[in-house]
Design an enzyme around this catalytic site. Structure first.
Site, short mmCIF file in Angstrom:
data_model
loop_
_atom_site.label_atom_id
_atom_site.label_comp_id
_atom_site.label_asym_id
_atom_site.label_seq_id
_atom_site.Cartn_x
_atom_site.Cartn_y
_atom_site.Cartn_z
N GLY A 37 60.83 81.48 -4.90
CA GLY A 37 59.68 82.49 -5.79
C GLY A 37 60.31 82.48 -6.79
O GLY A 37 60.70 81.26 -7.11
N ALA B 225 63.09 83.29 -9.25
CA ALA B 225 64.03 83.54 -9.62
C ALA B 225 64.68 82.24 -8.46
O ALA B 225 65.85 81.95 -8.79
CB ALA B 225 64.35 84.93 -8.75
N GLY C 242 64.41 81.45 -0.35
CA GLY C 242 63.81 82.35 -1.27
C GLY C 242 63.56 81.17 -1.76
O GLY C 242 64.19 81.00 -2.44
N ASP D 157 67.51 83.99 -14.44
CA ASP D 157 67.86 84.24 -13.89
C ASP D 157 69.41 83.14 -12.92
O ASP D 157 70.37 83.90 -11.83
CB ASP D 157 66.69 84.56 -12.20
CG ASP D 157 66.00 85.66 -13.25
OD1 ASP D 157 66.86 86.65 -13.62
OD2 ASP D 157 64.90 85.46 -12.20
N ASN E 210 61.94 84.80 -17.26
CA ASN E 210 63.17 86.75 -17.55
C ASN E 210 63.49 86.58 -18.52
O ASN E 210 63.61 88.15 -18.50
CB ASN E 210 63.89 86.22 -15.94
CG ASN E 210 65.07 85.82 -16.69
OD1 ASN E 210 65.47 85.02 -17.88
ND2 ASN E 210 66.29 86.69 -16.11
N THR F 239 60.57 90.73 -15.41
CA THR F 239 60.60 91.51 -13.75
C THR F 239 59.42 91.34 -12.78
O THR F 239 58.68 91.62 -13.23
CB THR F 239 61.56 92.46 -13.40
OG1 THR F 239 62.50 92.11 -12.00
CG2 THR F 239 61.14 93.78 -12.87
N SER G 34 69.14 98.47 -15.35
CA SER G 34 69.67 98.29 -15.99
C SER G 34 69.49 99.18 -17.49
O SER G 34 70.39 98.71 -18.45
CB SER G 34 68.26 97.16 -16.46
OG SER G 34 67.58 96.82 -16.39
N LYS H 49 56.79 87.04 -13.64
CA LYS H 49 57.65 85.74 -14.17
C LYS H 49 56.46 84.63 -14.62
O LYS H 49 56.91 83.83 -15.43
CB LYS H 49 58.41 85.71 -13.36
CG LYS H 49 60.08 87.05 -13.15
CD LYS H 49 60.63 86.67 -12.59
CE LYS H 49 62.69 87.58 -12.33
NZ LYS H 49 63.26 87.17 -12.00
#
Length: 191
Positions: free
Chosen positions: A135, A137, A133, A109, A93, A68, A22, A72
């Site tokens: 978490g 995000a 997943g 996200d 985020n 990130t 980024s 978060k």
């Protein structure tokens, strides 16, 4: 790119930051637009964010921060205000400085992921989706998918408590989405 005393700053905070693309992406965009803005990465290890935060608040030329892993969730109590998705997902985020100098944050996200799927020709409304997943995000992605009208969302995470917490959150806030906890086997899913 020339950095001056008038340069506005944007940052990304995480650990690790070396693999992040980024800063290069945003700095190239700012150069193309002729903006006196630069995007920098700060490597702050887990557990050190609260100790570091007063420095970011004191930087009056710091306009916003991307958050990130692993920060978060940890950043939430440090902010003056939270947007609706941050309140729902319990994670942030993106942070911006408000006119009064304080910071507010929200979570994008999930919407970004959903938008990417749909732009790539994979509409989510009415689909059966497997998500691996749960978490920060992952929670944001699951909420965005449910908000967009997926028919069934099967979630899996290596941590049972995280998987169960996300299932409960989705069932509470998105009762029209059928939520299942299951194995990470992609057979039989649309996405």
């Amino acid at each position: 790119m020339t950095i001056t005393g008038a340069t506005r700053l944007l940052a990304i905070i995480g650990d690790p930051v070396a693999p992040l693309r980024s800063p290069a992406f945003f700095n190239a965009a700012f150069a193309r637009m002729g903006r006196d803005t630069t995007f920098v990465a700060f490597q702050i290890p887990a557990g050190a964010l609260e100790r570091s935060w007063p420095a970011f608040e004191a930087m009056k030329n710091l306009d916003g921060i991307v958050i990130t892993m692993p920060h978060k969730e940890a950043v939430m109590p440090l902010l003056a205000d939270l947007g609706p998705t941050a309140r729902l997902t319990h994670s942030v985020n993106t942070i911006r400085r408000r006119p009064d100098g304080t910071f507010e944050g929200d979570m994008f996200d999930g919407e970004g992921f959903r938008d990417g799927l749909e732009r790539a020709g994979h509409p989510v409304r009415g689909k059966r989706i497997l998500q691996v997943g749960c978490g920060a995000a992952g929670t944001a992605i699951a909420c965005a998918l449910a908000r967009a009208g997926v028919a069934e969302l099967t979630i899996h995470d290596s941590t049972a408590a995280r998987q169960e917490a996300l299932a409960a959150l989705l069932r509470t806030h998105f009762p029209r989405t059928h939520v299942v906890m299951g194995p990470p086997d992609p057979r039989g899913f649309d996405i």
